[in-house]
Structures are given as structure tokens and as C-alpha cells.
Design a protein around this motif. Sequence first.
Motif, PDB file in Angstrom:
ATOM      1  N   VAL A 120       0.882  -1.061  -0.025  1.00 29.50           N
ATOM      2  CA  VAL A 120      -0.057   0.192   0.122  1.00 29.50           C
ATOM      3  C   VAL A 120       0.772   1.215   0.085  1.00 29.50           C
ATOM      4  O   VAL A 120       0.654   2.035  -0.797  1.00 29.50           O
ATOM      5  N   ASN A 121       1.723   1.202   0.859  1.00 30.29           N
ATOM      6  CA  ASN A 121       2.774   2.378   0.953  1.00 30.29           C
ATOM      7  C   ASN A 121       3.152   2.498  -0.465  1.00 30.29           C
ATOM      8  O   ASN A 121       3.795   3.699  -0.857  1.00 30.29           O
ATOM      9  N   ARG A 122       4.026   1.662  -0.955  1.00 31.17           N
ATOM     10  CA  ARG A 122       4.711   1.600  -2.216  1.00 31.17           C
ATOM     11  C   ARG A 122       3.709   2.307  -3.396  1.00 31.17           C
ATOM     12  O   ARG A 122       4.073   3.169  -4.153  1.00 31.17           O
ATOM     13  N   SER A 123       2.502   1.810  -3.403  1.00 27.77           N
ATOM     14  CA  SER A 123       1.342   2.400  -4.253  1.00 27.77           C
ATOM     15  C   SER A 123       1.282   3.806  -4.249  1.00 27.77           C
ATOM     16  O   SER A 123       1.053   4.671  -5.060  1.00 27.77           O
ATOM     17  N   ILE A 124       1.276   4.278  -2.884  1.00 23.02           N
ATOM     18  CA  ILE A 124       0.970   5.702  -2.610  1.00 23.02           C
ATOM     19  C   ILE A 124       2.235   6.405  -3.023  1.00 23.02           C
ATOM     20  O   ILE A 124       2.123   7.699  -3.664  1.00 23.02           O
ATOM     21  N   ASN A 125       3.267   6.062  -2.780  1.00 24.56           N
ATOM     22  CA  ASN A 125       4.524   6.591  -2.977  1.00 24.56           C
ATOM     23  C   ASN A 125       4.697   6.868  -4.712  1.00 24.56           C
ATOM     24  O   ASN A 125       5.072   8.159  -5.088  1.00 24.56           O
ATOM     25  N   ASN A 126       4.417   5.886  -5.248  1.00 23.81           N
ATOM     26  CA  ASN A 126       4.376   5.920  -6.825  1.00 23.81           C
ATOM     27  C   ASN A 126       3.625   7.032  -7.188  1.00 23.81           C
ATOM     28  O   ASN A 126       3.835   7.427  -8.228  1.00 23.81           O
ATOM     29  N   SER A 127       2.253   7.046  -6.768  1.00 20.51           N
ATOM     30  CA  SER A 127       1.411   7.877  -7.502  1.00 20.51           C
ATOM     31  C   SER A 127       1.867   9.421  -7.083  1.00 20.51           C
ATOM     32  O   SER A 127       1.904  10.250  -7.977  1.00 20.51           O
ATOM     33  N   ILE A 128       2.246   9.656  -5.889  1.00 22.13           N
ATOM     34  CA  ILE A 128       2.880  11.101  -5.569  1.00 22.13           C
ATOM     35  C   ILE A 128       4.147  11.191  -6.454  1.00 22.13           C
ATOM     36  O   ILE A 128       4.153  12.655  -6.944  1.00 22.13           O
ATOM     37  N   THR A 129       5.011  10.234  -6.632  1.00 22.16           N
ATOM     38  CA  THR A 129       6.294  10.613  -7.454  1.00 22.16           C
ATOM     39  C   THR A 129       5.843  10.813  -8.954  1.00 22.16           C
ATOM     40  O   THR A 129       6.408  11.799  -9.572  1.00 22.16           O
ATOM     41  N   ARG A 130       4.968  10.083  -9.340  1.00 15.60           N
ATOM     42  CA  ARG A 130       4.417  10.396 -10.697  1.00 15.60           C
ATOM     43  C   ARG A 130       3.857  11.766 -10.837  1.00 15.60           C
ATOM     44  O   ARG A 130       4.066  12.507 -11.811  1.00 15.60           O
ATOM     45  N   ARG A 131       3.126  12.413  -9.792  1.00 18.16           N
ATOM     46  CA  ARG A 131       2.383  13.664 -10.113  1.00 18.16           C
ATOM     47  C   ARG A 131       3.779  14.565  -9.790  1.00 18.16           C
ATOM     48  O   ARG A 131       3.507  15.719 -10.669  1.00 18.16           O
ATOM     49  N   GLN A 132       4.562  14.612  -9.091  1.00 15.61           N
ATOM     50  CA  GLN A 132       5.410  15.260  -9.014  1.00 15.61           C
ATOM     51  C   GLN A 132       6.515  15.554 -10.472  1.00 15.61           C
ATOM     52  O   GLN A 132       6.796  16.464 -10.679  1.00 15.61           O
ATOM     53  N   LEU A 133       6.605  14.232 -10.883  1.00 15.97           N
ATOM     54  CA  LEU A 133       7.535  14.317 -12.131  1.00 15.97           C
ATOM     55  C   LEU A 133       6.525  15.204 -13.288  1.00 15.97           C
ATOM     56  O   LEU A 133       7.187  15.648 -14.375  1.00 15.97           O
ATOM     57  N   ALA A 134       5.291  14.741 -13.438  1.00 18.22           N
ATOM     58  CA  ALA A 134       4.429  15.557 -14.220  1.00 18.22           C
ATOM     59  C   ALA A 134       4.223  16.706 -14.081  1.00 18.22           C
ATOM     60  O   ALA A 134       3.698  17.582 -14.921  1.00 18.22           O
ATOM     61  N   GLY A 135       4.301  17.360 -12.944  1.00 20.26           N
ATOM     62  CA  GLY A 135       4.104  18.903 -12.643  1.00 20.26           C
ATOM     63  C   GLY A 135       2.594  18.966 -12.546  1.00 20.26           C
ATOM     64  O   GLY A 135       1.596  18.102 -12.302  1.00 20.26           O
ATOM     65  N   LEU A 136       2.184  20.330 -12.476  1.00 20.17           N
ATOM     66  CA  LEU A 136       0.628  20.669 -12.084  1.00 20.17           C
ATOM     67  C   LEU A 136      -0.310  20.261 -13.407  1.00 20.17           C
ATOM     68  O   LEU A 136      -1.416  20.379 -13.084  1.00 20.17           O
ATOM     69  N   SER A 137       0.390  20.003 -14.453  1.00 16.53           N
ATOM     70  CA  SER A 137      -0.633  19.531 -15.420  1.00 16.53           C
ATOM     71  C   SER A 137      -1.438  18.302 -15.272  1.00 16.53           C
ATOM     72  O   SER A 137      -2.474  17.901 -16.248  1.00 16.53           O
ATOM     73  N   THR A 138      -0.770  17.574 -14.629  1.00 19.25           N
ATOM     74  CA  THR A 138      -1.486  16.182 -14.427  1.00 19.25           C
ATOM     75  C   THR A 138      -2.763  16.270 -13.497  1.00 19.25           C
ATOM     76  O   THR A 138      -2.679  17.170 -12.781  1.00 19.25           O
ATOM     77  N   CYS A 139      -3.662  15.428 -13.832  1.00 18.64           N
ATOM     78  CA  CYS A 139      -4.923  15.360 -13.115  1.00 18.64           C
ATOM     79  C   CYS A 139      -4.660  14.251 -11.798  1.00 18.64           C
ATOM     80  O   CYS A 139      -5.761  14.275 -10.940  1.00 18.64           O
ATOM     81  N   GLY A 140      -3.556  13.926 -11.765  1.00 20.77           N
ATOM     82  CA  GLY A 140      -3.104  12.921 -10.545  1.00 20.77           C
ATOM     83  C   GLY A 140      -2.877  13.660  -9.267  1.00 20.77           C
ATOM     84  O   GLY A 140      -2.734  14.910  -9.255  1.00 20.77           O
ATOM     85  N   SER A 141      -3.864  12.955  -8.154  1.00 21.53           N
ATOM     86  CA  SER A 141      -3.730  13.673  -6.852  1.00 21.53           C
ATOM     87  C   SER A 141      -2.881  12.930  -5.997  1.00 21.53           C
ATOM     88  O   SER A 141      -2.708  13.716  -4.761  1.00 21.53           O
ATOM     89  N   GLY A 142      -2.232  12.108  -6.197  1.00 22.78           N
ATOM     90  CA  GLY A 142      -1.135  11.196  -5.311  1.00 22.78           C
ATOM     91  C   GLY A 142      -2.211  10.098  -4.721  1.00 22.78           C
ATOM     92  O   GLY A 142      -1.578   9.468  -3.932  1.00 22.78           O
ATOM     93  N   ASN A 143      -3.358   9.848  -4.845  1.00 21.86           N
ATOM     94  CA  ASN A 143      -4.304   8.694  -4.458  1.00 21.86           C
ATOM     95  C   ASN A 143      -4.255   7.972  -5.579  1.00 21.86           C
ATOM     96  O   ASN A 143      -4.767   7.970  -6.568  1.00 21.86           O
ATOM     97  N   PRO A 144      -3.449   6.877  -5.222  1.00 27.86           N
ATOM     98  CA  PRO A 144      -3.252   5.648  -6.286  1.00 27.86           C
ATOM     99  C   PRO A 144      -4.503   5.088  -6.741  1.00 27.86           C
ATOM    100  O   PRO A 144      -4.486   4.413  -8.005  1.00 27.86           O
ATOM    101  N   ILE A 145      -5.700   4.895  -5.942  1.00 30.42           N
ATOM    102  CA  ILE A 145      -6.944   4.414  -6.607  1.00 30.42           C
ATOM    103  C   ILE A 145      -7.351   5.330  -7.728  1.00 30.42           C
ATOM    104  O   ILE A 145      -7.745   4.936  -8.724  1.00 30.42           O
ATOM    105  N   ASP A 146      -7.438   6.615  -7.205  1.00 28.52           N
ATOM    106  CA  ASP A 146      -8.022   7.480  -8.062  1.00 28.52           C
ATOM    107  C   ASP A 146      -7.394   7.619  -9.231  1.00 28.52           C
ATOM    108  O   ASP A 146      -7.636   8.065 -10.654  1.00 28.52           O
TER     109      ASP A 146
END
Length: 443
Positions: free
Chosen positions: A72-98
Motif C-alpha cells: 500500500v505504501n509503495r503504491s501511494i509513493n509511486n502515485s505521488i512521485t508520478r504527480r511530482q514528475l508530471a508537474g501541475l498539468s497532471t490530473c493525478g492527486s497522489g491517491n493511487p486508486i483515483d
Amino acid sequence: MAIKWLPLLLLGLLFLFVGGIGCVGHGEMSVPMSSRAGMGRRLGELHSKNKETSSLSVVGAVADPEIMVAEVNRSINNSITRRQLAGLSTCGSGNPIDDCWRCDPNWQSNRKRLADCSIGFGRNAIGGRDGDYYVVTNSGDDDPVNPKPGTLRYAVIQDKPLWITFDHDMVITLKQELIMNSFKTLDGRGANVHIAKGACITVQYVTNIIIHGIHIHDCVPTGNAMVRSSPSHYGWRTMADGDGVSIFGSSYIWVDHCSLSNCADGLVDAVMGSTAITISNNYFTRHNEVMLLGHSDSYVKDKAMQVTIAFNHFGEGLIQRMPRCRHGFFHVVNNDYTHWEMYAIGGSAEPTINSQGNRYLAPTNPFAKEVTKRVDSAESVWKNWNWRSEGDLFQNGAFFTPSGTGASSSYAKASSLGAKPASMISQITSGAGALSCRSGSLC
């Protein structure tokens, strides 16, 4: 010789008696032997596909729950990392389910992708992914024994997998419990669907259920009536408690993005050996006893209960049990606790509670600042229970009382990954509850 064989004879008679009468208590329906055999076959097939069983051989329970914490922690970290790399243009929230499905504007054409997005102990709940779509067109519930095609009750009792959607906004007032059969998804996206002011949802002795995007509120006790549970069986139901979602002896269950409030008993209760459950992204409001996880202190089969509680918002008007746990293992991660009147997390019978990256905002009452409550247990008893807090944010005087002898090596590995900082909770839980999804746009 007669005395020697007497215990075996009594045991055999007891087996026949229990097999004939089915289950009793908590409003259970008697199940004929043919139905029970079929149920056993389905659970046996599922067991062969999921090898992560505990020493209690409960279907769905993993042997080392700390490994699931790490995942679970790994999936959360991966979502946050992807969001940070993509910048503010992504719709990602860091919530791995969403982030798994909400960035797709064609979600309506790809509804079943949702089944691949769960995390935690209920991550293998596939619901009706492998079945046909069924569209609810009729909000009525005139006959719980002979439901009409087009109704929700007709859909959930079918023996085959179904992905159930709704063709328009509707309020469904159920006359009796909605007894779900295995391998079903309730998908409320695209419509404003309320199950309210009547009976609500019962998940009993089944497997693979997804409940997503439904408003569930004002549920009341019902029963003392005949109710159908499958195309081939109906039976007498005694009085039910009035839970929003009642999970009884079931596994692989996922309740996600629902809005739940003001029911006669619990909003989500899981008892009698239920396990492999994820409760995520829900918005809980206006209720006393929010969530009970475990049947009783003496029911030791609940030692195999494993539940992930993630990204939920526990909001206004809540009093206690967020959750109240017994026996099992409970991972409470990245939830937002903005209201309670008595306590947030409680337990008895030596549950393991792992609290990570939550925000706890205490009430103004100076006597209700403590997050935790050991129910009817002396400190000499609970001091050895493993209750841990890591990375939680405590506001307005909130505090968590830890206990136990320390983390296992596998937990230390999980902790090194870390849940997301509690300072990000507003972002991660901003979409908690039933979403307003419309075709052709991001959900």
C-alpha cells in the motif's frame, strides 16, 4: 463400546442439525444444502487462485499482513512521485486508486478498469469484472421475493458475474435487505444514486463485491419477511440491524467512493470471519457508531480479519468507531479525521492497528482529545496490543496512545517506505464520497 462412540455420534448429530437449519442470528437467511455446496465450490475455486492464506485457512487472509502494508505504501509513493514528475498539468492527486482511473475522460467506456485499481487487503476484489453489464432502469422494489427485471434487486441476486450501472438518477428505497450474490459490482458513476430510507446492503457468505459511487443513508431495520437471495432460493429473514453495508462471513470486498450517513446501526460493519476488505475514498457523516470490524471478543475466527481503511474523510456529526476493531489486522492510512465526539479508533480482543499518515483534528471537548480507546480493557491487558502511529498529524490537542512491543522486521521495511505526509491529506481525500461523474469528461 457405546460410551466410546458417544462423542462421535453427538458430533455427527450436531453437524446434521447445523447443516439443516442454516445460520441464525443477525438476520441471517437459512441456506439449503445444495446452495451451500455451490457456495463452497465457488469459494474453493477462489481459494486455489489466491494462495496468500493465513494459518486459519480463511479465504483471502494473507500470511504476513505487514507485506500488504508495504505494498500500500509503495503504491501511494509511486502515485505521488508520478504527480511530482508530471508537474501541475497532471490530473493525478497522489491517491493511487483515483490516479488509476479518474484521469481517463473515456471512463464510461472503460468502466471495468476500476476493478484493477484497488489497493490493500481488498485489492483482489474483482466484482463483476468478468461478466456482462446490467443497467438498472427501475428504482422500484415492490416484491423482494420476485423482483422485476430492470430493478437493482433482480441484478444483485443473479448467479453470474454482473457489472451493474444505473441509467438515470434515482432514489431506491428497499423494502427488505438487498442480499448480494457473489461477483457483483455496483457502479453508480454517471448517475446520482441513493439507497435510502429503507433497508440497505447485505453482503453475506459471498465473495468478490465492489460497491462504488453510491449514496447510502437513513437505513432502517427490516426483516421478519421472505427475501430472495438467488434465482433458485428465497427464505425467511429475521430482523436486520439497519447497517448501511453489512459484511458477514465474506471476503474480497471493496467499498469505494460512497457517501454514507445516518443509519440505524453501523455505516459499514464487517463480522463473522470476513476478511480481504478495503474501505477507501468514502465520506462518512452524521452517525454515532460508524464502523464495527469484528463480531465479538470471543469469536476467534476474526483473527484472520484484515482490513485496509484508506483515503476516507470522517466528517461532521460523527461520534465514535472509525473504526472499532477486534482480533484482526487493520491498516488505517491517509484518512482525514475532522470530527469525533468520543474517540476515533477503538478496539478490544488484541487487534493490531497500524495508523499511518492520517490527520486527526480533535474536538474542542478537553476530555475527548485522545484518538484511541481500548474498550473495556485494563492497561495491564492492552499494553501488549500492537497499536502504532507513524507520520500522523495531530491537531487541536489530539493524541494517539501507542502500545505493544515494537515493529516486526517486515513492518520496519514497510515503515521505511512511509505513507504520504499527513500534510497532503486534503489533496488525497478531496474527492472522498460519491463523485459527480458525467460522460465525456474527467470524473
